[in-house]
Design a protein around this motif. Sequence first.
Motif, mmCIF file in Angstrom:
data_model
loop_
_atom_site.group_PDB
_atom_site.id
_atom_site.type_symbol
_atom_site.label_atom_id
_atom_site.label_comp_id
_atom_site.label_asym_id
_atom_site.label_seq_id
_atom_site.Cartn_x
_atom_site.Cartn_y
_atom_site.Cartn_z
ATOM 1 N N GLN A 1 0.851 -1.182 0.000
ATOM 2 C CA GLN A 1 0.000 0.000 0.000
ATOM 3 C C GLN A 1 0.894 1.242 0.000
ATOM 4 O O GLN A 1 2.012 1.210 0.484
ATOM 5 N N PRO A 2 0.414 2.336 -0.579
ATOM 6 C CA PRO A 2 1.243 3.537 -0.654
ATOM 7 C C PRO A 2 1.358 4.247 0.687
ATOM 8 O O PRO A 2 0.495 4.111 1.551
ATOM 9 N N LYS B 1 1.315 7.490 0.798
ATOM 10 C CA LYS B 1 0.389 8.601 0.606
ATOM 11 C C LYS B 1 -0.379 8.339 -0.683
ATOM 12 O O LYS B 1 0.215 8.070 -1.724
ATOM 13 N N LYS B 2 -1.716 8.409 -0.632
ATOM 14 C CA LYS B 2 -2.556 8.095 -1.784
ATOM 15 C C LYS B 2 -2.722 9.313 -2.684
ATOM 16 O O LYS B 2 -2.970 10.418 -2.212
ATOM 17 N N THR C 1 -5.063 11.095 -4.877
ATOM 18 C CA THR C 1 -6.526 11.072 -5.011
ATOM 19 C C THR C 1 -6.981 11.825 -6.255
ATOM 20 O O THR C 1 -6.241 12.616 -6.844
ATOM 21 N N TYR D 1 4.545 11.385 -5.717
ATOM 22 C CA TYR D 1 3.916 10.191 -5.168
ATOM 23 C C TYR D 1 4.684 8.978 -5.656
ATOM 24 O O TYR D 1 4.853 8.777 -6.857
ATOM 25 N N TYR E 1 3.376 5.374 -8.197
ATOM 26 C CA TYR E 1 2.149 5.636 -8.947
ATOM 27 C C TYR E 1 2.479 5.830 -10.414
ATOM 28 O O TYR E 1 3.408 6.555 -10.765
ATOM 29 N N ARG F 1 -9.041 0.710 -3.642
ATOM 30 C CA ARG F 1 -8.452 1.244 -2.412
ATOM 31 C C ARG F 1 -7.346 2.239 -2.708
ATOM 32 O O ARG F 1 -7.172 3.213 -1.978
ATOM 33 N N TRP F 2 -6.540 2.023 -3.773
ATOM 34 C CA TRP F 2 -5.357 2.838 -4.005
ATOM 35 C C TRP F 2 -5.373 3.597 -5.332
ATOM 36 O O TRP F 2 -4.688 4.587 -5.477
ATOM 37 N N ASP F 3 -6.129 3.130 -6.309
ATOM 38 C CA ASP F 3 -6.165 3.766 -7.615
ATOM 39 C C ASP F 3 -7.331 4.749 -7.672
ATOM 40 O O ASP F 3 -8.335 4.578 -6.985
ATOM 41 N N ASP F 4 -7.178 5.762 -8.508
ATOM 42 C CA ASP F 4 -8.231 6.763 -8.620
ATOM 43 C C ASP F 4 -8.175 7.410 -9.999
ATOM 44 O O ASP F 4 -7.227 7.195 -10.757
ATOM 45 N N TYR G 1 -1.591 2.582 -8.659
ATOM 46 C CA TYR G 1 -0.504 2.217 -7.749
ATOM 47 C C TYR G 1 0.111 0.893 -8.198
ATOM 48 O O TYR G 1 -0.598 -0.074 -8.427
#
Length: 174
Positions: A59-60, A62-63, A65, A117, A120, A147-150, A172
């Motif tokens: 998991q990152p 920092k995401k 967004t 980031y 990513y 959860r992590w991609d946007d 991610y």
Amino acid sequence: MNSTKEMSGGSSSLFQIKTRKPADECSIQISAFSLTNADEEYTANALPQQLYEPTYRMQPNKKLTGGVMHELISTVMDENLAEEDGFLKQEYSAVNAGKFCTTITTLIKDRLIDLGYERYKCVVQVVCVPCMGQGLDLASRMVSDTRWDDYTTKEISPNPSMKLFIHAYSVYTE
């Protein structure tokens, strides 16, 4: 017909040129070798590869967004609209539409990468269409981990002759 020529460029390198000439085409292959030790063993020159240790991070820290990406796209577009001779001030031209899209995509992608980031991958897609009273439907799909991609989308009409549709995705990579 094959022929081989050897040229010695000093005591530590040997260049071997192979020429093969079939009936209707000619190709030349050049191989570079360097001397590795006094026993005159030769190894091919290769770029050193950088090896990374696995971090096993799933998991990152920092995401990235969609809101951050949307603000960045708005900032980049506002900066270009503020310029007097900016490309968004020009009338729509089918000849220049590809250049517009490439320029905008590069600006946004570079700014997304500059945010820092880690891990990513950023994908930016820009569609530029003329405003002639027609309708347009755009659709895109991607396989992602919610959860992590946007992603974010933005529609801009910089002048009465064109409309821009901007899609930005952050994925991610584990």
